[in-house]
Design a protein around this motif. Structure first.
Motif, PDB file in Angstrom:
ATOM      1  N   GLY A 452      -2.384  -4.348  -1.572  1.00 50.95           N
ATOM      2  CA  GLY A 452      -2.741  -3.096  -2.206  1.00 50.95           C
ATOM      3  C   GLY A 452      -1.810  -2.039  -1.631  1.00 50.95           C
ATOM      4  O   GLY A 452      -1.317  -2.194  -0.499  1.00 50.95           O
ATOM      5  N   GLY A 454      -2.602   0.859  -0.589  1.00 51.15           N
ATOM      6  CA  GLY A 454      -3.264   1.412   0.596  1.00 51.15           C
ATOM      7  C   GLY A 454      -3.096   0.483   1.788  1.00 51.15           C
ATOM      8  O   GLY A 454      -2.735   0.906   2.888  1.00 51.15           O
ATOM      9  N   ALA A 455      -3.350  -0.796   1.594  1.00 48.64           N
ATOM     10  CA  ALA A 455      -3.263  -1.765   2.697  1.00 48.64           C
ATOM     11  C   ALA A 455      -1.846  -1.845   3.240  1.00 48.64           C
ATOM     12  O   ALA A 455      -1.639  -1.873   4.459  1.00 48.64           O
ATOM     13  CB  ALA A 455      -3.722  -3.141   2.210  1.00 48.64           C
ATOM     14  N   ASN A 484      -8.634   1.917  -4.556  1.00 45.89           N
ATOM     15  CA  ASN A 484      -9.527   1.767  -5.703  1.00 45.89           C
ATOM     16  C   ASN A 484     -10.888   1.170  -5.375  1.00 45.89           C
ATOM     17  O   ASN A 484     -11.875   1.511  -6.004  1.00 45.89           O
ATOM     18  CB  ASN A 484      -8.851   0.906  -6.777  1.00 45.89           C
ATOM     19  CG  ASN A 484      -8.532   1.730  -8.000  1.00 45.89           C
ATOM     20  OD1 ASN A 484      -8.546   2.958  -7.934  1.00 45.89           O
ATOM     21  ND2 ASN A 484      -8.265   1.075  -9.107  1.00 45.89           N
TER      22      ASN A 484
END
Ligand SMILES: Cc1ncc(C[n+]2csc(CCOP(=O)(O)OP(=O)(O)O)c2C)c(N)n1
Length: 566
Positions: A452, A454-455, A484
């Protein structure tokens, strides 16, 4: 002129703490340490050079700890990370915690201020052992230079007690740097300081499980992470084939049976667990991933096999509990039942047919989304393309929220040991360190990692480490400019006007980031471009990031049901 002085001869018989540590690492078979440097730990590096242990330096201690965790999972040998005192050790806490919940045998060695300055306010002094105790199987201070190797061996012994897990040792700077006469320090020899015993399970219980499997009309087995930890692939295959049992897999157990195998089931799990008369759970706890055991039919006979006595019967009643290593227990059960099943009769056959139909129905329902040509790209299309792209040699790593939930339903590793996720701690940021470990532990494998956005941002700077060590892999960022999985929960709970609080990311071109650091990168906006871009990343021979812009308003069913909180 050769120096033959008294002092020189004495020096030859002295050994420092760091060199003793390296000797103990060598005895355990440790080939690499993951580290970020600090003055408190440099003597260990010096010892590693002498012992031929690779010193791999990363940009954040969290990465070092995750890499040690990943290395342990893939090799079955303990992983090792070495970090400096204070912030070096606190930075590594998340990696150790992740290994703790994932039952991964790694050793973290942390520096510490000098014993002589204990509690005086020395540089980077903190109570590391207190901090590490709740998240390790063993945490201790090395009190004396002569004990350094012995305590490293002790820490490894503790890693393998019951279900495996991490250990922590802190070594004060003066203890590490001091030299002691070599003959005064115990250096445990390879193979001579811990047992090689695996637990076989009580023979009476093995017999009981064999009887249950012979008698059941609608059995199902769940092969959890310990199937891989115990290297029980062959034993599991033999059992399901001999006893005609449909198998589901989770965590590192994925890939035990390859897709297409007549006993490989995935999408019908809920149906199977609601309708089975016998459910055998192998090496996975009744935690949130299992609805704490509530998702199993209350009428089913439930058997649990685990390495850890404390896991068996936790959160849900069971009918039979077996403590033991999955490889030995499953082999013994097959042997105890062999010749008694004869295919299991019509009822067993009908049960397998029923599950195949449920499997097909679920797949048919999902197929339009898997093949969706929509723009922006539907996450299902992305994970379906990734699944098609994987070969038997591809090791798949998932690091993200919603996008990884999508992939959990669709991506099927083609061989055992080819699936890595954080495990039950759910730690974002394991991806890049797991790639590092995987490329070093299993250079024969192609590594494919889905992040992701974000990750990836959490540990992404260590992409530079992958470039520096020339470790090619195929990276994919499912980029929705959001966190999300969290956003969905906010939207459901607080409404659309408040769904965007604290979860919005920039439109970051991760392809450019990869190129800036010396890797291969490209951006994808259309479904038809995904496969060619993946092929080019594979052919590039470089660490790569294919930045795939996905639909930010599509959510995985698991996220929409908020199953992780139930
Ligand atoms: C270290 C860490 N911090 C926070 C979380 C909570 N969390 C779970 S999913 C998620 C969103 C992840 O966003 P991204 O990786 O972009 O994936 P997406 O959900 O957008 O597909 C967050 C923040 C976590 N699991 N781990």
């Amino acid at each position: 002129m050769p120096d033959d002085s008294q002092e020189s001869r004495e020096n030859q018989d002295l050994i420092s703490g760091g060199h003793l540590v390296a000797k103990a690492l060598k005895a355990e078979g440790v080939e690499v340490i993951y580290t970020l440097c600090g003055g408190h730990i440099i003597d260990i590096y010096d010892g590693c050079v002498d012992e031929g242990i690779d010193v791999v330096d990363v940009r954040h201690e969290q990465v070092a700890a995750h890499a040690a965790d990943g290395y342990a999972r893939l090799t079955g040998k303990p992983g090792c990370a070495v970090v400096t005192a204070g912030p070096g050790t606190t930075d590594a806490v998340t990696g150790v915690a992740n290994a703790f919940r994932a039952e991964s045998p790694m050793l973290l060695i942390g520096g510490q201020g000098a014993h002589t300055q204990h509690k005086m306010g020395s540089l980077q002094d903190l109570p590391h052992v207190d901090m590490m105790t709740p998240i390790t199987k063993f945490a201790a201070t090395v009190p004396d230079t002569a004990r350094a190797a012995d305590m490293v061996s002790m820490a490894f012994r503790e890693c393998y007690h019951g279900a495996p897990g991490p250990s922590f040792l802190e070594i004060p700077r003066d203890v590490l740097d001091a030299k002691v006469p070599a003959d005064k320090a115990r250096v445990p020899k390879t193979g001579n300081y811990r047992a090689s015993t695996r637990q076989a399970g009580d023979p009476d219980d093995v017999q009981k499980l064999a009887d249950l499997l012979v008698q059941a009309e609608r059995p199902a087995i769940l092969l959890g992470s310990q199937t891989w930890t115990c290297r029980a692939t062959e034993a599991a295959k033999e059992l399901v084939r001999t006893l005609n049992v449909p198998a589901y897999m989770n965590g590192a157990g994925r890939g035990t049976l390859p897709p297409g195998d007549p006993y490989h089931f995935q999408l019908s799990r809920r149906y199977a667990f609601s309708n089975a008369d016998l459910i055998v759970i192998v090496g996975t706890p009744f935690d949130f991933r299992m609805g704490y055991g509530k998702r199993l039919s209350p009428d089913a006979t439930v058997v649990q096999i685990d390495l850890d006595y404390r896991t068996v019967g936790k959160n849900r009643d069971i009918d039979l509990g077996i403590v033991g290593s999955a490889d030995l227990v499953l082999s013994a059960v097959t042997q105890a039942a062999s010749g008694r099943l004869n295919g299991g009769g019509d009822k067993r056959k009908a049960w397998l047919e029923e599950l195949r139909t449920a499997e097909q129905t679920a797949l048919d329902k999902r197929l339009p989304q898997l093949r969706s040509d929509a723009s922006p790209i539907h996450p299902y299309r992305l994970v379906s393309e990734i699944n098609d792209f994987l070969t038997e040699d591809s090791l798949y790593i998932g690091d993200g929220g919603d996008i990884v939930t999508f992939s959990g339903q669709v991506v099927q590793p083609k061989a055992p040991g080819n699936w890595m996720d954080p495990g039950p701690l759910g730690t974002l940021g394991v991806g890049v360190p797991f790639v590092l470990a995987a490329k070093q532990a299993r250079p024969d494998k192609e590594v494919v990692a889905l992040f992701g956005d974000g990750a990836f941002s959490l540990t992404g700077w260590d992409f530079e480490t992958l470039v520096r060590y020339d470790l090619p892999f195929v990276g994919i960022v499912g980029n929705n400019s959001s966190m999300n999985q969290i956003r969905y929960g906010q939207k459901a709970k607080y409404g659309e006007e408040r769904e965007r609080v604290g979860n919005t990311l920039g439109d970051v071109p991760y392809d450019e980031f990869a190129r800036m650091l010396g890797g291969h990168g490209e951006a994808v906006r259309e479904p038809s471009e995904i496969r060619p871009a993946l092929e080019r990343a594979r052919a590039s021979g470089k660490p790569s990031l294919v930045n795939v812009w996905i639909d930010p308003d599509a959510y995985a069913p698991g996220t929409m049901n908020q199953t992780m909180y139930k």
